[in-house]
Scaffold this motif. Structure first.
Motif, PDB file in Angstrom:
ATOM      1  N   GLY A   1       2.738 -11.881   2.733  1.00  0.00           N
ATOM      2  CA  GLY A   1       3.280 -11.518   1.436  1.00  0.00           C
ATOM      3  C   GLY A   1       2.945 -10.108   1.007  1.00  0.00           C
ATOM      4  N   GLN A   2       3.284  -9.821  -0.241  1.00  0.00           N
ATOM      5  CA  GLN A   2       3.066  -8.501  -0.814  1.00  0.00           C
ATOM      6  C   GLN A   2       1.578  -8.278  -1.092  1.00  0.00           C
ATOM      7  OE1 GLN A   2       4.510  -5.883  -4.736  1.00  0.00           O
ATOM      8  NE2 GLN A   2       5.311  -7.942  -4.395  1.00  0.00           N
ATOM      9  N   VAL A   3       1.114  -7.066  -0.840  1.00  0.00           N
ATOM     10  CA  VAL A   3      -0.273  -6.690  -1.115  1.00  0.00           C
ATOM     11  C   VAL A   3      -0.272  -5.480  -2.036  1.00  0.00           C
ATOM     12  CG1 VAL A   3      -2.475  -5.926  -0.147  1.00  0.00           C
ATOM     13  CG2 VAL A   3      -1.047  -7.542   1.125  1.00  0.00           C
ATOM     14  N   ILE A   4      -0.944  -5.618  -3.182  1.00  0.00           N
ATOM     15  CA  ILE A   4      -1.045  -4.540  -4.159  1.00  0.00           C
ATOM     16  C   ILE A   4      -2.493  -4.074  -4.230  1.00  0.00           C
ATOM     17  CG2 ILE A   4      -0.724  -3.883  -6.573  1.00  0.00           C
ATOM     18  CD1 ILE A   4       1.378  -6.129  -6.757  1.00  0.00           C
ATOM     19  N   ALA A   5      -2.733  -2.825  -3.891  1.00  0.00           N
ATOM     20  CA  ALA A   5      -4.086  -2.267  -3.971  1.00  0.00           C
ATOM     21  C   ALA A   5      -4.440  -2.025  -5.433  1.00  0.00           C
ATOM     22  CB  ALA A   5      -4.179  -0.971  -3.181  1.00  0.00           C
TER      23      ALA A   5
ATOM     24  N   PRO B   1      -9.984   5.585 -10.339  1.00  0.00           N
ATOM     25  CA  PRO B   1      -8.582   5.765  -9.938  1.00  0.00           C
ATOM     26  C   PRO B   1      -8.451   6.028  -8.438  1.00  0.00           C
ATOM     27  CG  PRO B   1      -9.411   7.727 -11.037  1.00  0.00           C
ATOM     28  CD  PRO B   1     -10.477   6.686 -11.193  1.00  0.00           C
ATOM     29  N   ARG B   2      -7.252   5.858  -7.951  1.00  0.00           N
ATOM     30  CA  ARG B   2      -6.962   6.151  -6.547  1.00  0.00           C
ATOM     31  C   ARG B   2      -7.287   7.625  -6.275  1.00  0.00           C
ATOM     32  NH1 ARG B   2      -2.537   7.836  -3.310  1.00  0.00           N
ATOM     33  NH2 ARG B   2      -2.133   6.537  -1.476  1.00  0.00           N
TER      34      ARG B   2
ATOM     35  N   ILE C   1      -8.148   0.988   4.310  1.00  0.00           N
ATOM     36  CA  ILE C   1      -9.014   0.575   3.207  1.00  0.00           C
ATOM     37  C   ILE C   1      -8.404  -0.581   2.425  1.00  0.00           C
ATOM     38  CG2 ILE C   1     -10.023   1.280   0.999  1.00  0.00           C
ATOM     39  CD1 ILE C   1     -10.269   4.103   2.144  1.00  0.00           C
ATOM     40  N   ALA C   2      -7.139  -0.453   2.049  1.00  0.00           N
ATOM     41  CA  ALA C   2      -6.513  -1.420   1.136  1.00  0.00           C
ATOM     42  C   ALA C   2      -5.337  -2.174   1.744  1.00  0.00           C
ATOM     43  CB  ALA C   2      -6.048  -0.706  -0.129  1.00  0.00           C
ATOM     44  N   ASN C   3      -4.718  -1.605   2.749  1.00  0.00           N
ATOM     45  CA  ASN C   3      -3.564  -2.206   3.429  1.00  0.00           C
ATOM     46  C   ASN C   3      -2.476  -2.670   2.467  1.00  0.00           C
ATOM     47  OD1 ASN C   3      -2.092  -2.934   5.663  1.00  0.00           O
ATOM     48  ND2 ASN C   3      -3.157  -4.865   5.990  1.00  0.00           N
ATOM     49  N   PRO C   4      -1.995  -1.796   1.580  1.00  0.00           N
ATOM     50  CA  PRO C   4      -0.906  -2.191   0.679  1.00  0.00           C
ATOM     51  C   PRO C   4       0.352  -2.528   1.478  1.00  0.00           C
ATOM     52  CG  PRO C   4      -1.205   0.180   0.637  1.00  0.00           C
ATOM     53  CD  PRO C   4      -2.342  -0.370   1.437  1.00  0.00           C
ATOM     54  N   MET C   5       1.132  -3.457   0.962  1.00  0.00           N
ATOM     55  CA  MET C   5       2.303  -3.910   1.713  1.00  0.00           C
ATOM     56  C   MET C   5       3.424  -4.304   0.758  1.00  0.00           C
ATOM     57  SD  MET C   5       2.168  -6.560   4.907  1.00  0.00           S
ATOM     58  CE  MET C   5       1.028  -5.416   5.705  1.00  0.00           C
TER      59      MET C   5
END
Length: 300
Positions: A121-125, A131-132, A144-148
């Motif tokens: 599924g979706q990944v939100i960092a 802050p980023r 680090i976060a693997n957003p998807m």
């Protein structure tokens, strides 16, 4: 009837685990259709006590804890899978939150797509404490976060991409047919070794098994400030290389790995040069650090 089992392996993160469970008990899927199996992998903090207290306050939910004495994320996940009862299995980590529709989204996907063997599924960092960082690019954020995010429609995963380790689901028969997570790979205690998910999905891909992206199964990956330090980043980069080397040794493809790393260095230097020209030196520096650490790990 238990349709889907949610597996959460945990090691010395009691407070984070409870926050993850707070999102789990908000699922819209009827409680009698799912269970959550928490695997305590030799935690020495208050994990057992805090879980027992949480479960007692949610007695209407199928929450239970099992113990795995063999240290390592792969051992823990395999233990959870074996102890679970669902025909479907979803896996998250203990430093995440999931949306209320998480489990129902996976159940719907596998019901509507009988050819699907796995999904992600979706990944939100989520950067809660700070802050980023400005030095972060999509290349340095991924480890680090693997957003998807592949859009708002169900689709097959793009070629060469696999679900995030903290948001993936399978039919139980996957583990009967293709085996479990390889204990020679994956994190052990606080060591940042990985590669167990890639190894499993490679086995599925070689067999032609279908893997789908499920946008409605949303996971928020909570990134603490310590994961944004140079020390952590360099350790993570090095261990990515170690993990890649281990996987290559298992598949007798070390030479191929080294050749691919040379090509990646060429791409890294071209991107870094572009960022230097466009006055983004921090992004260039941290990208080179990533590549340097991975190469060091491969050669170790």
């Amino acid at each position: 009837m238990i349709r889907i089992s949610l597996i959460i392996a945990t090691y010395n993160r009691a407070e984070a685990l409870i926050k993850a469970l707070e999102s789990v008990v908000r699922q819209t899927l009827p409680a009698e259709q799912w269970e959550c199996v928490v695997v305590n992998n030799n935690s020495t903090d208050q994990t057992s006590v805090q879980f027992a207290d949480f479960a007692s306050h949610h007695s209407g939910m199928n929450l239970r804890m099992v113990d795995e004495a063999r240290q390592g994320l792969s051992h823990a996940r395999n233990c959870g899978i074996t102890a679970s009862r669902g025909e479907l299995i979803a896996i998250i980590d203990d430093d995440e939150r999931i949306n209320p529709e998480f489990l129902s989204a996976y159940v719907n996907l596998f019901d509507r797509h009988p050819e699907a063997m796995s999904a992600g599924g979706q990944v939100i960092a989520t950067y809660e404490e700070c802050p980023r960082p400005r030095w972060m690019s999509r290349f340095t954020e991924e480890p680090i976060a693997n957003p998807m995010d592949y859009g708002d429609k169900v689709c097959e995963f793009p070629a060469g991409r696999i679900p995030a380790g903290g948001n993936m689901a399978f039919r139980r028969e996957v583990f009967d047919r293709f085996g479990f997570f390889n204990p020679e790979l994956g994190r052990v205690g606080d060591r940042l070794i990985g590669g167990e998910e890639s190894d499993l999905f490679e086995r599925l891909a070689r067999a032609g098994a279908k893997c789908y992206y499920v946008p409605d199964a949303v996971m928020w990956h909570l990134i603490p400030a310590r994961k944004l330090t140079r020390t952590y980043f360099e350790s993570l980069s090095y261990n990515i290389g170690v993990s890649q080397r281990r996987r290559a040794e298992l598949s007798d493809s070390v030479v191929r790995l080294r050749l691919c790393e040379l090509l990646k260095w060429g791409a890294t230097l071209l991107i870094a040069l572009f960022w230097l020209i466009t006055l983004r030196p921090a992004k260039a520096l941290w990208l080179v650090r990533l590549r340097r650490g991975i190469t060091h790990g491969i050669r170790s």
